[in-house]
Design a protein around this motif. Structure first.
Motif, PDB file in Angstrom:
ATOM      1  N   VAL B 452     -22.386   1.051 -49.901  1.00  0.00           N
ATOM      2  CA  VAL B 452     -22.893  -0.562 -50.046  1.00  0.00           C
ATOM      3  C   VAL B 452     -21.308  -1.556 -49.603  1.00  0.00           C
ATOM      4  O   VAL B 452     -22.005  -2.747 -48.791  1.00  0.00           O
ATOM      5  N   GLY B 453     -20.125  -0.911 -49.229  1.00  0.00           N
ATOM      6  CA  GLY B 453     -18.988  -1.718 -48.746  1.00  0.00           C
ATOM      7  C   GLY B 453     -19.534  -1.921 -47.078  1.00  0.00           C
ATOM      8  O   GLY B 453     -19.078  -2.910 -46.401  1.00  0.00           O
ATOM      9  N   ARG B 454     -20.491  -0.363 -46.384  1.00  0.00           N
ATOM     10  CA  ARG B 454     -20.271  -0.950 -44.934  1.00  0.00           C
ATOM     11  C   ARG B 454     -21.615  -1.067 -44.556  1.00  0.00           C
ATOM     12  O   ARG B 454     -21.267  -1.781 -43.604  1.00  0.00           O
ATOM     13  N   ALA B 455     -22.092  -2.090 -45.491  1.00  0.00           N
ATOM     14  CA  ALA B 455     -23.272  -2.697 -45.331  1.00  0.00           C
ATOM     15  C   ALA B 455     -23.297  -3.878 -45.145  1.00  0.00           C
ATOM     16  O   ALA B 455     -23.191  -5.185 -44.740  1.00  0.00           O
ATOM     17  N   ALA B 456     -21.693  -3.998 -46.268  1.00  0.00           N
ATOM     18  CA  ALA B 456     -22.165  -5.561 -46.682  1.00  0.00           C
ATOM     19  C   ALA B 456     -21.182  -5.759 -44.932  1.00  0.00           C
ATOM     20  O   ALA B 456     -21.236  -7.282 -44.596  1.00  0.00           O
ATOM     21  N   LYS B 457     -20.325  -5.634 -44.532  1.00  0.00           N
ATOM     22  CA  LYS B 457     -19.856  -5.151 -43.790  1.00  0.00           C
ATOM     23  C   LYS B 457     -20.522  -5.346 -41.889  1.00  0.00           C
ATOM     24  O   LYS B 457     -20.430  -6.546 -41.591  1.00  0.00           O
ATOM     25  N   LEU B 458     -21.614  -4.204 -42.302  1.00  0.00           N
ATOM     26  CA  LEU B 458     -22.354  -4.409 -41.024  1.00  0.00           C
ATOM     27  C   LEU B 458     -23.015  -6.229 -41.443  1.00  0.00           C
ATOM     28  O   LEU B 458     -23.468  -7.110 -40.196  1.00  0.00           O
ATOM     29  N   LEU B 459     -23.382  -6.700 -42.738  1.00  0.00           N
ATOM     30  CA  LEU B 459     -23.853  -7.937 -42.621  1.00  0.00           C
ATOM     31  C   LEU B 459     -23.178  -9.397 -42.745  1.00  0.00           C
ATOM     32  O   LEU B 459     -23.144 -10.190 -42.551  1.00  0.00           O
ATOM     33  N   GLY B 460     -21.555  -8.792 -42.782  1.00  0.00           N
ATOM     34  CA  GLY B 460     -21.440 -10.119 -42.323  1.00  0.00           C
ATOM     35  C   GLY B 460     -20.508 -10.921 -43.879  1.00  0.00           C
ATOM     36  O   GLY B 460     -20.062 -11.427 -43.100  1.00  0.00           O
ATOM     37  N   ILE B 461     -20.800  -9.911 -45.032  1.00  0.00           N
ATOM     38  CA  ILE B 461     -20.743 -10.105 -46.531  1.00  0.00           C
ATOM     39  C   ILE B 461     -20.094  -9.641 -47.059  1.00  0.00           C
ATOM     40  O   ILE B 461     -19.910  -9.067 -46.901  1.00  0.00           O
TER      41      ILE B 461
END
Lengths: 143, 485
Positions: B452-461
């Motif tokens: 979730v942490g990396r996904a959030a980073k990719l999504l810019g949120i």
């Protein structure tokens, strides 16, 4: 800087038998690296410290060898070679290492001869190290 | 050792931090001065000692790391090492030996030294070793701080974690611990439901009584009633003597009904009656036996859905699920992985001594990328396997199971479009914004294998925003695993 070698001119009183293998007097690469990493002034300070300290250690070592004190002599020879290794004083280190081995086995005849060789080598090293101060500084790597 | 990615915690970065003090114990003044100069040049504060005596005379604050010459004249560097470790058991000690004394170095490593260097010491090797030792020290201090922060909560001991999810869990447990309210622990397999149930028992007024756990999924339906309520001799074939059920054995204590969603319909009916009457009747018996038991139940299922589907009695649901507590899956608290790794290494060491002290940064990153469908239990197994595979003092990437090693690293600057998926659909198609967002989130989670942490980073949120959006878009947290599978 050019690599310095030499120091093989042993006094005639010192037997050539069981001499440590021929090694250069100094590892100039190590000294140059110290100068590059820190400064010329620091290198000279380190060299002075080394010369003063080894002179004292050599006196103690001579006393221990004369008194045939196995443990003390081998321990002092061991410490001296560690000190020489730190600064890259290869030949002195090598002779000290040989003396450590000889004193450990109570081979006092050979120890006396090796001690004489060690003192001679130290005098030679002092001359070589003294010359460093008048050499051009080592080029520092661009940061 | 770097147990945590420096992107997550700057305190675990690679550069010396202000206040890192290196004790240099060396009797040779030349070597001491040289070592000091190199270390100071790299930003460390150096304390010099020329003998064991000078070390013993020091009463100031402990250093971060110590470099000890093992050939301290006629004294033994081992004595200095053991003295320093006596003062500070976590002090990483780097020993320095002569070139010919490899056996001494090995003995020092066995005695707990962090690393060894041979004379003449190489500057880069020294700085590398000291830097790693400082990182290790900072990590140990951090773990201890977190543990002491948690130490006052109810979930001390085997329930490990300092993430916000675990702090919230601790708060919830605290609320119910003193009462007899029926608690239902909801969480995926391997999230530690039984450990939390034990913590509730241990922290509450029934702690002196027994704690009995029954896994309903492990008992055939035909035997569930007998297990729970006991039976009388001759009640059925094979009932050769009277037997106490879990309710009677848990009298005065706590009964955990694990995987309660797997209970048969007939057992559910008897359980409901037992909870209402607060008495049990053994199978084949006719006597009502009073029982005073705290019930905690646990399930990985959505019990409400089970009720709606007619598989679980609604009246029993209301009896059992008075206070539901959700246990977060490991993928929602990856920041706890370093703490858990340290915990499992210590736990394994207590069972069988091993020389593994930590995990490399690469290995830790691989653990953080994994989706952990088996949660903390899976992590424990991975650490156990890795310790067995590890031939050094640090678990490297190569020591991890192959499926964890090969997880792709999501590029920091990757965007969904760059990675080949057309989120916008065909040229003539207008994709509703909600659908677009859902696709982007699914894609980011797939690319990061559920992190979730990396996904959030990719999504810019932010991470919290992603969790909120997951909930709002009906991508329930437990669906994350399916998305990334």
């Amino acid at each position: 800087m050019s690599a310095l070698g030499g120091g093989d001119d042993v006094p005639p009183s010192v037997p050539a038998l069981r001499r440590p293998p021929s090694v250069p007097t100094l590892n100039r690469g190590r000294l140059d690296a110290i100068e590059r990493d820190v400064s010329r002034e620091f290198l000279l300070e380190l060299v002075n410290l080394f010369v003063t300290d080894v002179a004292v250690r050599l006196e103690r070592l001579s006393d221990a060898v004369k008194a045939r004190q196995t443990k003390r002599a081998s321990s002092l020879a061991h410490a001296l070679q560690g000190s020489a290794a730190s600064l890259g004083v290869l030949k002195l280190r090598s002779v000290a290492q040989r003396l450590e081995e000889l004193t450990e086995t109570d081979d006092w005849g050979a120890s006396d001869a090796t001690l004489a060789r060690l003192i001679h080598e130290f005098q030679h090293v002092c001359q070589v190290l003294k010359a460093i101060g008048s050499e051009p500084p080592v080029e520092r790597a661009a940061k | 050792m770097t147990l945590q990615s420096s992107t997550q915690d700057p305190s675990l970065g690679l550069l010396p931090t202000a206040g890192d003090v290196v004790a240099v114990v060396e009797d040779d003044p030349t070597t001491r001065l040289l070592t000091k100069s190199w270390l100071e040049g790299a930003g460390y504060t150096v304390k010099e000692y020329d003998s064991e005596r000078s070390v013993r005379e020091e009463h100031g604050p402990a250093p971060t790391v110590a470099c000890v010459d093992l050939g301290l004249g006629e004294q033994s560097g081992f004595d200095v090492m053991s003295y320093l470790r006596e003062r500070d058991p976590e002090l990483p000690t780097i020993v320095v030996t002569a070139e010919r004394e490899v056996e001494t170095a090995v003995a020092a490593m066995r005695a707990g030294a962090y690393d060894y260097l041979t004379k003449p010491v190489d500057r880069d090797r020294l700085l590398h070793s000291v830097r790693r030792a400082c990182e290790r020290r900072r990590l140990i201090d951090r773990v201890k701080n977190l543990q002491s922060e948690l130490g006052t909560g109810p979930l001390t001991g085997n329930v490990v974690g300092a993430s916000s999810a675990m702090v919230e869990l601790s708060r919830q447990v605290e609320r119910v611990i003193e009462s007899d309210v029926a608690v239902c622990l909801l969480g995926e397999s391997g999230t530690g439901k039984e450990l939390v149930a034990r913590a509730i028992h241990r922290g509450g007024p029934r702690r002196a009584g027994p704690f009995i756990a029954l896994n309903c999924a492990a008992i055939p339906a035909s035997l569930q009633e007998s297990e729970l309520f006991g039976h009388e001799r001759g009640a059925f074939t094979g009932a050769i003597q009277n037997r106490l059920g879990c309710f009677e054995r848990a009298r005065g204590g706590t009964l955990l009904l694990d995987e309660v969603g797997e209970m048969s319909a007939s057992t559910q009916a008897v359980l409901l009656r037992t909870l209402q009457e607060r008495t049990v009747r053994r199978v084949g018996g006719n006597q009502e036996i009073p029982v005073d038991v705290r019930i905690v139940c646990a399930t990985h299922r959505d019990l409400r859905s089970e009720v709606d589907a007619g598989r679980f009695r609604e009246d029993l649901y209301f009896r059992l699920v008075v206070y539901p507590i959700r246990l977060p899956p490991l993928r929602e608290r990856v920041e706890d992985i370093p703490l858990l790794v340290v915990h499992f290494l210590e736990k394994l060491r207590a069972r069988a001594p091993h020389g593994v002290r930590g995990l490399s940064a690469e290995a830790l990153d691989a653990l953080a990328r994994h989706a952990w469908p088996g949660n903390v239990r899976e992590l424990e197994n991975v650490i156990h396997r890795s310790v067995l595979a590890c031939r050094h003092d640090e678990i490297a990437l190569a020591d991890l199971p192959p499926d964890l090693r090969s997880l792709p690293v999501a590029p920091a600057d990757a965007t969904p479009r760059e990675s080949g998926e057309d989120l916008l659909g065909d040229e003539d198609e207008v994709v509703p914004l909600r659908e677009l967002e859902q696709r982007a989130i699914r894609k980011a989670l797939r690319l990061t294998r559920g992190s979730v942490g990396r996904a959030a980073k990719l999504l810019g949120i932010g991470r919290a925003t992603l969790y909120r959006r997951l909930a709002e878009l009906d991508l329930a947290p437990d669906a994350v695993g399916r998305i990334v599978a």
